[in-house]
Design a protein around this motif. Structure first.
Motif, PDB file in Angstrom:
ATOM      1  N   VAL A   1       0.956  -1.160  -0.127  1.00 49.51           N
ATOM      2  CA  VAL A   1       0.235   0.044  -0.021  1.00 49.51           C
ATOM      3  C   VAL A   1       0.826   1.220   0.140  1.00 49.51           C
ATOM      4  CG1 VAL A   1      -1.732   1.246   1.199  1.00 49.51           C
ATOM      5  CG2 VAL A   1      -1.941  -1.333   1.153  1.00 49.51           C
TER       6      VAL A   1
ATOM      7  N   ARG B   1       1.127   5.770  -1.010  1.00 47.85           N
ATOM      8  CA  ARG B   1       0.429   6.886  -0.791  1.00 47.85           C
ATOM      9  C   ARG B   1       1.037   7.632  -2.238  1.00 47.85           C
ATOM     10  NH1 ARG B   1      -0.784  12.186   0.241  1.00 47.85           N
ATOM     11  NH2 ARG B   1      -2.617  12.591   1.470  1.00 47.85           N
TER      12      ARG B   1
ATOM     13  N   TRP C   1      -4.299   6.896  -1.370  1.00 52.88           N
ATOM     14  CA  TRP C   1      -3.700   5.599  -1.100  1.00 52.88           C
ATOM     15  C   TRP C   1      -3.830   4.440  -1.984  1.00 52.88           C
ATOM     16  CZ3 TRP C   1      -0.035   5.010   2.603  1.00 52.88           C
ATOM     17  CH2 TRP C   1       0.025   6.014   3.556  1.00 52.88           C
TER      18      TRP C   1
ATOM     19  N   CYS D   1      -3.455   0.450  -3.520  1.00 54.43           N
ATOM     20  CA  CYS D   1      -3.071  -0.901  -3.166  1.00 54.43           C
ATOM     21  C   CYS D   1      -2.464  -1.703  -4.453  1.00 54.43           C
ATOM     22  CB  CYS D   1      -4.254  -1.553  -2.647  1.00 54.43           C
ATOM     23  SG  CYS D   1      -3.905  -3.326  -2.620  1.00 54.43           S
TER      24      CYS D   1
ATOM     25  N   ARG E   1      -7.557   1.545   3.487  1.00 56.95           N
ATOM     26  CA  ARG E   1      -7.046   2.917   3.935  1.00 56.95           C
ATOM     27  C   ARG E   1      -7.769   3.910   4.025  1.00 56.95           C
ATOM     28  NH1 ARG E   1      -1.292   3.720   5.172  1.00 56.95           N
ATOM     29  NH2 ARG E   1      -1.502   1.356   4.944  1.00 56.95           N
TER      30      ARG E   1
ATOM     31  N   GLU F   1      -8.186   8.503   5.319  1.00 55.28           N
ATOM     32  CA  GLU F   1      -7.493   9.532   5.978  1.00 55.28           C
ATOM     33  C   GLU F   1      -8.378  10.707   6.089  1.00 55.28           C
ATOM     34  OE1 GLU F   1      -4.279  12.157   3.310  1.00 55.28           O
ATOM     35  OE2 GLU F   1      -3.420  10.232   4.038  1.00 55.28           O
TER      36      GLU F   1
END
Length: 355
Positions: free
Chosen positions: A113, A115, A125, A127, A286, A288
């Motif tokens: 993973v 960013r 993010w 994958c 993920r 944020e």
């Protein structure tokens, strides 16, 4: 005679104590405790099958436990979803949670993973970017372009064949990070992503559904779908699920990178929306929160958060080895509706060329 034995003969209670100590030592050093064999919880065995499908299945089993814990948390603070407050006030009784605590991004991505893009607002993010580095038919859609387009620029610079279709009905095109050398693999049109099509001559702004855009572009699959459309994502995703689930049975992308704006949302409504995403195979790996927004709107709460989802349904390169080899096959030229423009030919119509 040795000292311990003579002591035990004179004081029998010491013999009992010594026996207890020896027995306790035996149980502590024993690898298997016979007294607690019925209640002992064995440690989970390491994952023997390391293939991609096995890793995805293992992550899904763990995610299902998170769903069960969410229900427990709702009962604790509700007890019904409609009684849960999105951002509870700081007063007694004081529940230590926000809405985002009910929806953690805990799915274990089976790849690295990373960013992508600038730090702060704008980065995303992803994958397994290595899965699309050399993918010959890599397709990326981005709705709601950032002012610098660092996310799209890094994807272009780190992949050999990915093409990015960018859409925005306010921005004039990709930002400055998408330099002249990267632009041959970009496509831009001034339009918005909508829950229904309204892109006739009199419509302004012109709104397209994802289904209609993919048809116009000749795509049947998207590797990365980025959406930042300022609160319209809820009705757009509901429409998208209806469009594709009925026809194809699965959403046509490998990953969804989306900023959620929960202005005026109630917990029960957001829960139903989230469970809809889960039902069609989307798993968050993920998240944020947007702290830039929170900093400038301190009285309103942390109402913006970006989530990255992996799509477990269908056949995509992130969850299936060798998948998507036939993705992005162009449709026939006559497949577009009569009178509609070929979006593939709209490339930087209003973007000034860099000196």
């Amino acid at each position: 005679m040795p000292f311990p034995l003579s002591l035990c003969q004179r004081h029998p209670r010491y013999a009992v104590l010594l026996a207890v100590l020896l027995l306790a030592t035996f149980f502590l050093l024993s690898p298997d405790d016979p007294l607690f064999v019925t209640t002992h919880r064995p440690r989970p065995a390491p994952l023997a099958d390391r293939t991609l499908p096995a890793r995805v299945a293992h992550a899904e089993a763990a995610y299902q436990r998170t769903i069960a814990r969410r229900q427990d948390m709702i009962k604790k603070f509700g007890p019904s979803p409609n009684q849960v407050v999105m951002f509870p006030p700081d007063r007694e009784p004081w529940p230590a949670y926000t809405v985002w605590d009910f929806f953690p991004a805990v799915f274990n991505c089976p790849h690295e993973v990373e960013r992508i893009g600038s730090l702060g607002d704008g980065g995303q993010w992803v994958c397994g970017i290595e899965r699309i580095t050399d993918k010959p038919d890599c397709v990326i859609y981005s709705f709601g372009l950032d002012w610098d387009s660092s996310f799209e620029a890094e994807l272009l610079s780190r992949t050999g064949h990915c093409e990015v279709w960018g859409y925005d009905y306010v921005a004039p095109g990709f930002g400055r990070a998408v330099t002249r050398g990267l632009r041959p693999r970009t496509h831009f049109a001034r339009l918005g992503l909508g829950a229904s099509d309204s892109h006739g001559p009199a419509d302004e702004p012109k709104m397209w559904t994802l289904r209609s855009l993919m048809k116009a572009n000749g795509h049947d699959h998207i590797d990365l779908l980025h959406i930042d459309i300022e609160g319209w994502e809820f009705e757009v995703l509901r429409s998208m699920v209806r469009d594709f689930r009925a026809a194809e049975g699965a959403l046509p992308f490998g990953q969804l990178l989306i900023e959620m704006h929960i202005w005026h949302q109630r917990f029960g409504e957001f829960l139903a929306f989230w469970e809809m995403l889960e039902a069609v195979g989307l798993r968050p790996f993920r998240s944020e929160v947007n702290l830039v927004y929170a900093n400038y709107n301190r009285q309103s709460g942390v109402e913006l958060a970006t989530y990255s989802f992996l799509n477990l349904r269908g056949s995509n390169v992130f969850v299936t080895d060798g998948a998507a080899a036939e993705d992005a096959l162009p449709e026939a030229e006559g497949a577009r509706e009569a009178g509609e423009p070929d979006v593939r030919m709209i490339r930087h119509a209003t973007v000034a060329v860099e000196p």
